[in-house]
Design a protein around this motif. Structure first.
Motif, short mmCIF file in Angstrom:
data_model
loop_
_atom_site.label_atom_id
_atom_site.label_comp_id
_atom_site.label_asym_id
_atom_site.label_seq_id
_atom_site.Cartn_x
_atom_site.Cartn_y
_atom_site.Cartn_z
N HIS A 156 1.87 25.60 59.24
CA HIS A 156 1.04 26.64 59.82
C HIS A 156 1.38 26.93 61.27
O HIS A 156 1.23 28.07 61.73
CB HIS A 156 -0.44 26.25 59.70
CG HIS A 156 -0.91 26.12 58.29
ND1 HIS A 156 -0.92 24.92 57.62
CD2 HIS A 156 -1.36 27.05 57.41
CE1 HIS A 156 -1.38 25.11 56.39
NE2 HIS A 156 -1.65 26.38 56.23
N PHE A 157 1.85 25.94 61.99
CA PHE A 157 2.14 26.11 63.42
C PHE A 157 3.64 26.12 63.68
O PHE A 157 4.12 25.59 64.68
CB PHE A 157 1.44 25.01 64.23
CG PHE A 157 -0.07 25.09 64.15
CD1 PHE A 157 -0.76 26.12 64.75
CD2 PHE A 157 -0.78 24.13 63.42
CE1 PHE A 157 -2.13 26.22 64.67
CE2 PHE A 157 -2.18 24.22 63.36
CZ PHE A 157 -2.85 25.26 63.97
N ALA A 191 -3.61 29.85 64.27
CA ALA A 191 -2.23 30.24 64.53
C ALA A 191 -2.11 31.73 64.77
O ALA A 191 -1.20 32.18 65.49
CB ALA A 191 -1.34 29.82 63.36
N LEU A 192 -3.01 32.52 64.21
CA LEU A 192 -2.93 33.97 64.31
C LEU A 192 -3.96 34.55 65.28
O LEU A 192 -4.32 35.72 65.21
CB LEU A 192 -3.07 34.60 62.93
CG LEU A 192 -1.88 34.29 62.01
CD1 LEU A 192 -2.15 34.78 60.59
CD2 LEU A 192 -0.60 34.91 62.54
N GLY A 193 -4.43 33.71 66.19
CA GLY A 193 -5.23 34.21 67.30
C GLY A 193 -6.69 34.47 67.02
O GLY A 193 -7.31 35.29 67.71
N ALA A 194 -7.27 33.79 66.04
CA ALA A 194 -8.68 33.99 65.71
C ALA A 194 -9.46 32.69 65.89
O ALA A 194 -8.90 31.59 65.76
CB ALA A 194 -8.83 34.49 64.28
N TYR A 195 -10.75 32.83 66.16
CA TYR A 195 -11.64 31.67 66.28
C TYR A 195 -12.21 31.34 64.90
O TYR A 195 -12.73 32.22 64.21
CB TYR A 195 -12.77 31.96 67.26
CG TYR A 195 -13.73 30.80 67.40
CD1 TYR A 195 -13.43 29.74 68.24
CD2 TYR A 195 -14.92 30.76 66.67
CE1 TYR A 195 -14.30 28.66 68.37
CE2 TYR A 195 -15.79 29.69 66.79
CZ TYR A 195 -15.47 28.65 67.63
OH TYR A 195 -16.32 27.57 67.74
N ALA A 196 -12.13 30.07 64.50
CA ALA A 196 -12.49 29.66 63.15
C ALA A 196 -13.87 29.02 63.08
O ALA A 196 -14.21 28.15 63.88
CB ALA A 196 -11.45 28.68 62.61
N SER A 224 6.02 33.48 54.86
CA SER A 224 7.42 33.17 54.61
C SER A 224 7.97 32.20 55.65
O SER A 224 8.68 31.25 55.32
CB SER A 224 8.26 34.45 54.59
OG SER A 224 7.91 35.28 53.50
N ALA A 225 7.63 32.43 56.91
CA ALA A 225 8.10 31.55 57.97
C ALA A 225 7.47 30.16 57.84
O ALA A 225 8.13 29.14 58.07
CB ALA A 225 7.77 32.15 59.33
N ALA A 226 6.20 30.11 57.46
CA ALA A 226 5.53 28.82 57.27
C ALA A 226 6.15 28.03 56.13
O ALA A 226 6.25 26.80 56.17
CB ALA A 226 4.04 29.04 57.04
N LEU A 227 6.56 28.73 55.08
CA LEU A 227 7.26 28.09 53.95
C LEU A 227 8.65 27.62 54.37
O LEU A 227 9.09 26.53 54.01
CB LEU A 227 7.38 29.07 52.79
CG LEU A 227 6.20 29.20 51.84
CD1 LEU A 227 6.40 30.40 50.93
CD2 LEU A 227 6.02 27.93 51.02
N GLY A 280 -3.65 20.34 53.81
CA GLY A 280 -2.76 21.45 53.53
C GLY A 280 -3.38 22.65 52.87
O GLY A 280 -2.80 23.74 52.89
N ALA A 281 -4.56 22.50 52.26
CA ALA A 281 -5.17 23.60 51.50
C ALA A 281 -6.64 23.73 51.90
O ALA A 281 -7.13 23.04 52.79
CB ALA A 281 -5.04 23.35 50.00
#
Length: 266
Positions: free
Chosen positions: A261-262, A29-34, A241-244, A17-18
């Motif tokens: 996150h998803f 989730a926001l469209g980036a490669y990690a 906010s939506a994830a919470l 979670g962290a």
């Protein structure tokens, strides 16, 4: 166009979670490669931190070089930094490879209340890393620790603290007001565009594990994809906010559970 390439420099969380786990999920989730560099391995879960093992500085440096030598990194999110040698190694890499954006989350205390860095680690973050960050994202206790004062208890005290945080040298400051009491959760953004307030309804939940990591990672993921710090910060807060709001659907752990996150997909 390719997705932005992001790097998280942080500690681990085996409960997912962290730390790096939250960062990688948020980036994705926001469209980036990690990509990731591990600074410390933690034994922790939703109830607390049990043990911390800092990575040898040589291994941290080797990880940084391996990523930067091979991959064009658009934004870096820095999380848990325990000591001065690690902070200096990270700064050397940032200055050498010059990624476009650097977001620093000055992680000091876990949501469980467990302290993650000592006073030397705090000074290393403040003096070595804050000045090279494009944005820092402290919560109220972290901001107070950076300034050697007590945490604000009102939005007015947050506003008074903001210029002092800006004087530490970052490009911008996103001061998170989640510790305040009230129906809204206010954040303050200080940037080249001025000062603005970002508000959202306070969500009644105990699932707060990794919220700081997640918001900072969302900001790092969005900065290369948006036209300004302000736009990226506002969208990152909406994502948070939506994830919470949907966190309860996960039913993970017996303590402070993770955010979802998803939430947009499942």
């Amino acid at each position: 166009m390719r997705p932005p390439h992001l790097l998280t420099i942080a500690g681990t969380d085996p409960s997912g979670g962290a730390g790096q786990m939250a960062d990688v999920k948020t980036f994705s989730a926001l469209g980036a490669y990690a990509t990731s560099v591990v600074t410390a391995v933690l034994a922790q879960n939703t109830c607390g931190v049990r043990q911390i093992l800092a990575m040898p500085i040589e291994l941290i440096e080797a990880q940084l070089e391996a990523v930067f030598d091979d991959i064009s990194i658009d934004a870096v999110k820095i999380g848990m930094i325990q000591d001065l040698p690690t902070a200096r190694a990270v700064r050397r890499a940032i200055e050498r490879y010059a990624p476009r954006f650097v977001v620093l989350d000055p992680v000091m205390v876990a949501k469980s209340g467990d302290r993650l860095v000592d006073s030397a680690g705090l000074e290393a973050v403040r003096d070595v890393l804050v000045p090279i960050a494009d944005v820092i994202t402290p919560n109220l206790p972290e901001a107070a620790a950076l300034l050697g004062t007590t945490p604000p208890t009102s939005i007015e005290e947050m506003e008074a603290m903001l210029p002092r945080l800006g004087a530490l040298g970052p490009g911008a400051v996103l001061l998170k007001g989640g510790h305040l009491i009230g129906p809204y959760s206010p954040d303050l953004l200080l940037s080249a565009e001025g000062t603005e307030r970002l508000e959202a309804d306070r969500i009644d939940t105990q699932n707060l594990h990794g919220t700081g990591c997640t918001l900072a990672s969302a900001l790092a993921a969005l900065l290369p994809q948006r036209d300004s710090v302000s736009i990226a910060a506002r969208e990152a807060k909406r994502y948070m906010s939506a994830a919470l709001r949907d966190a309860g659907r996960l039913e993970v752990g017996h303590g402070r559970g993770p955010v979802h996150h998803f939430h947009r997909w499942w």
